[in-house]
Design an enzyme around this catalytic site. Structure first.
Site, PDB file in Angstrom:
ATOM      1  N   LYS A 176     -17.381 -13.114   7.451  1.00 23.37           N
ATOM      2  CA  LYS A 176     -18.441 -12.111   7.601  1.00 23.37           C
ATOM      3  C   LYS A 176     -19.395 -12.093   6.413  1.00 23.37           C
ATOM      4  CE  LYS A 176     -15.785  -8.620   9.669  1.00 23.37           C
ATOM      5  NZ  LYS A 176     -15.430  -7.248   9.498  1.00 23.37           N
TER       6      LYS A 176
ATOM      7  N   GLY B 140     -12.994  -4.085   2.065  1.00 29.27           N
ATOM      8  CA  GLY B 140     -14.408  -3.736   2.168  1.00 29.27           C
ATOM      9  C   GLY B 140     -14.805  -2.662   1.172  1.00 29.27           C
TER      10      GLY B 140
ATOM     11  N   ARG C  78       0.822  -1.224   0.000  1.00 22.09           N
ATOM     12  CA  ARG C  78       0.000   0.000   0.000  1.00 22.09           C
ATOM     13  C   ARG C  78       0.852   1.268   0.000  1.00 22.09           C
ATOM     14  NH1 ARG C  78      -5.146  -1.251   4.004  1.00 22.09           N
ATOM     15  NH2 ARG C  78      -6.379  -2.265   2.398  1.00 22.09           N
TER      16      ARG C  78
ATOM     17  N   GLY D 257      -7.324  -6.445   1.663  1.00 20.47           N
ATOM     18  CA  GLY D 257      -6.082  -6.000   2.311  1.00 20.47           C
ATOM     19  C   GLY D 257      -5.100  -7.125   2.599  1.00 20.47           C
TER      20      GLY D 257
HETATM   21  P1  ADP Z   1     -13.511  -8.924   6.669  1.00 21.89           P
HETATM   22  O1  ADP Z   1     -12.585  -7.881   6.139  1.00 21.89           O
HETATM   23  O2  ADP Z   1     -14.929  -8.603   6.427  1.00 21.89           O
HETATM   24  O3  ADP Z   1     -13.162  -9.340   8.062  1.00 21.89           O
HETATM   25  P2  ADP Z   1     -12.018 -10.753   5.192  1.00 21.89           P
HETATM   26  O4  ADP Z   1     -12.221 -11.060   3.777  1.00 21.89           O
HETATM   27  O5  ADP Z   1     -10.862  -9.881   5.565  1.00 21.89           O
HETATM   28  O6  ADP Z   1     -13.326 -10.223   5.808  1.00 21.89           O
HETATM   29  O7  ADP Z   1     -11.903 -12.113   5.979  1.00 21.89           O
HETATM   30  C1  ADP Z   1     -10.669 -12.599   6.191  1.00 21.89           C
HETATM   31  C2  ADP Z   1     -10.725 -13.486   7.359  1.00 21.89           C
HETATM   32  O8  ADP Z   1     -11.439 -14.658   7.020  1.00 21.89           O
HETATM   33  C3  ADP Z   1      -9.362 -13.904   7.771  1.00 21.89           C
HETATM   34  O9  ADP Z   1      -9.184 -13.567   9.119  1.00 21.89           O
HETATM   35  C4  ADP Z   1      -9.359 -15.394   7.542  1.00 21.89           C
HETATM   36  O10 ADP Z   1      -8.630 -16.083   8.509  1.00 21.89           O
HETATM   37  C5  ADP Z   1     -10.820 -15.725   7.666  1.00 21.89           C
HETATM   38  N1  ADP Z   1     -11.152 -17.009   7.057  1.00 21.89           N
HETATM   39  C6  ADP Z   1     -11.111 -17.362   5.766  1.00 21.89           C
HETATM   40  N2  ADP Z   1     -11.484 -18.641   5.603  1.00 21.89           N
HETATM   41  C7  ADP Z   1     -11.783 -19.114   6.833  1.00 21.89           C
HETATM   42  C8  ADP Z   1     -12.264 -20.362   7.361  1.00 21.89           C
HETATM   43  N3  ADP Z   1     -12.485 -21.395   6.549  1.00 21.89           N
HETATM   44  N4  ADP Z   1     -12.470 -20.458   8.690  1.00 21.89           N
HETATM   45  C9  ADP Z   1     -12.225 -19.419   9.498  1.00 21.89           C
HETATM   46  N5  ADP Z   1     -11.784 -18.232   9.087  1.00 21.89           N
HETATM   47  C10 ADP Z   1     -11.575 -18.067   7.771  1.00 21.89           C
END
Ligand code: ADP
Ligand code: MG
Length: 377
Positions: free
Chosen positions: A189, A359, A35, A336
């Site tokens: 999420k 996001g 970044r 990110g």
């Molecule tokens: P947000 O920004 O809305 O939190 P992200 O796309 O950044 O969503 O989500 C990333 C998170 O998702 C990371 O912390 C990653 O560890 C988690 N993640 C991805 N796959 C899994 C999974 N199968 N089980 C648990 N956590 C997961």
């Protein structure tokens, strides 16, 4: 939206630049500078025109972190950079007054002030009072109604930096993909990602859902998901999406007992998840099943990791990235942490476009604009 080239007067003019400074820091050291490198064109343009450049940004979620390590990392790219240990007030005004044409000052973490995330007009006015012009170059926060994003532009003539301008151009293109197209959405999420998923299902030929997002779908198919992470999205919403033929979900997953220390697991098909284990990554059969879609696609859009990569579940994410960069498609990557980990692996630079937004990218794709972009119009 006007870009920085339209600023009529820059010589000796104090310019406040909202910059994406929230990079990963471990033990007081920046571990990935993707970044920061993306922020340089706007800053260097302003410097070359003799502006007095003030960088404002945030780091971390707690509101207590310091930008000091980011300053140290950024100084390698910008020798004329100085650090101001506060963001507003007398000391900040004095530091700005001391700037000469072409100097750059980095203010301390904006989120140390509650007024930043609360969009307090007094805080926005204080921040705006440091400069004569505002430049928005932090696309990753343009979906937030924060003081430095939507407040400051109400007080100052405001322009888009090169990074923001390019993000808007590229993501607008991504909204009209060339067919056949493939979108991949991972991470967690589900509730925040539902709108973009619905939108992508109407504009892309196929949409693959991975990461923890897929868990809701796997459960809705009637499988036991053990202790896997899920969302509270109503099951009927999930079932409705599942009926769409173009929606693709994992066939196999990597499972393990979910302990903070677990770093590896074993592959099972989605109907074989043990009740005391969690799905923590997508399995190899799923990646193989995606390969024909990747090979035929003209546009591939990807946001979010396929697994819990902080614990080392990066295998599927890396395998997918390798398959994508080999294809002839126009490829767009965002998120990110996904970007930081693929950048470290040398894979990010092989995508056609890499968004600095997580996001923000998703909201832009869902809505076609963002509050921080509207504030510049
Ligand atoms: P947000 O920004 O809305 O939190 P992200 O796309 O950044 O969503 O989500 C990333 C998170 O998702 C990371 O912390 C990653 O560890 C988690 N993640 C991805 N796959 C899994 C999974 N199968 N089980 C648990 N956590 C997961
Ligand atoms: Mg995230």
């Amino acid at each position: 939206m006007r870009n920085v080239r339209k600023i009529p007067q820059l010589k000796n003019v104090p310019v406040l630049v909202r910059t994406a400074l929230n990079v990963p820091v471990e033990n007081g050291k920046v571990t990935n500078s993707f970044r920061l490198r993306q922020a340089l064109p706007t800053i260097q343009y302003l410097q070359s025109k003799g502006a007095r450049v003030i960088l404002a940004g945030h780091i971390g979620e707690k509101g207590t972190e310091t930008l000091e390590p980011v300053f140290q990392a950024m100084k390698q790219f910008l020798p004329r950079l100085e650090f101001c240990p506060v963001s507003i007030g007398k000391q900040a005004r004095e530091a700005v007054r001391n700037l000469k044409a072409g100097d750059v000052l980095m203010l301390e973490n904006l989120r140390r002030h509650r007024g930043e995330t609360m969009n307090d007009p007094d805080f926005a006015a204080e921040l705006a009072s440091l400069a004569d012009v505002f430049v928005e170059d932090s696309f990753d926060v343009c979906h937030r109604k924060h003081a430095s994003v939507v407040g400051v532009p109400t007080f100052l003539p405001s322009y888009a930096g090169f990074l923001v301008e390019n993000e808007v151009k590229e993501l607008t293109k991504a909204l009209k993909p060339k067919s056949p197209s493939l979108a991949i959405v991972g991470g967690a999420k589900f509730s925040t990602k539902e709108p973009v998923l619905v939108k992508l299902l109407s504009t892309y030929s196929n949409v693959f859902v991975g990461g923890a997002l897929a868990n809701d779908f796997i459960r809705a198919e009637g499988h036991s998901i053990g202790t896997s992470l899920t969302s509270d999205t109503p099951a009927q919403n999930i079932r409705k999406l599942l009926q769409l033929k173009k929606l693709l979900i994992p066939r196999d997953v990597i499972v393990a007992e979910q302990e903070e220390t677990v770093t590896s697991g074993r592959a099972v098909t989605v109907d074989m998840v043990p009740s005391n284990e969690s799905m923590l990554d997508v399995g190899p059969q799923t990646i193989t099943a995606l390969e024909p879609f990747i090979a035929e696609a003209k546009t591939i859009l990807w946001n979010g990791p396929l697994g819990r990569y902080e614990n080392g579940f990066t295998e599927a994410t890396f395998a997918l990235a390798k398959a994508i960069v080999k294809s002839k498609a126009h490829t767009i990557l965002g998120g990110g942490d996904t970007v930081a980990s693929l950048d470290a692996a040398g894979l990010a630079k092989r995508f056609s476009f890499v968004s600095t937004g997580g996001g923000a990218m998703l909201d832009f794709l869902a809505e076609g604009t963002l509050p921080g972009i509207e504030a510049l119009r």
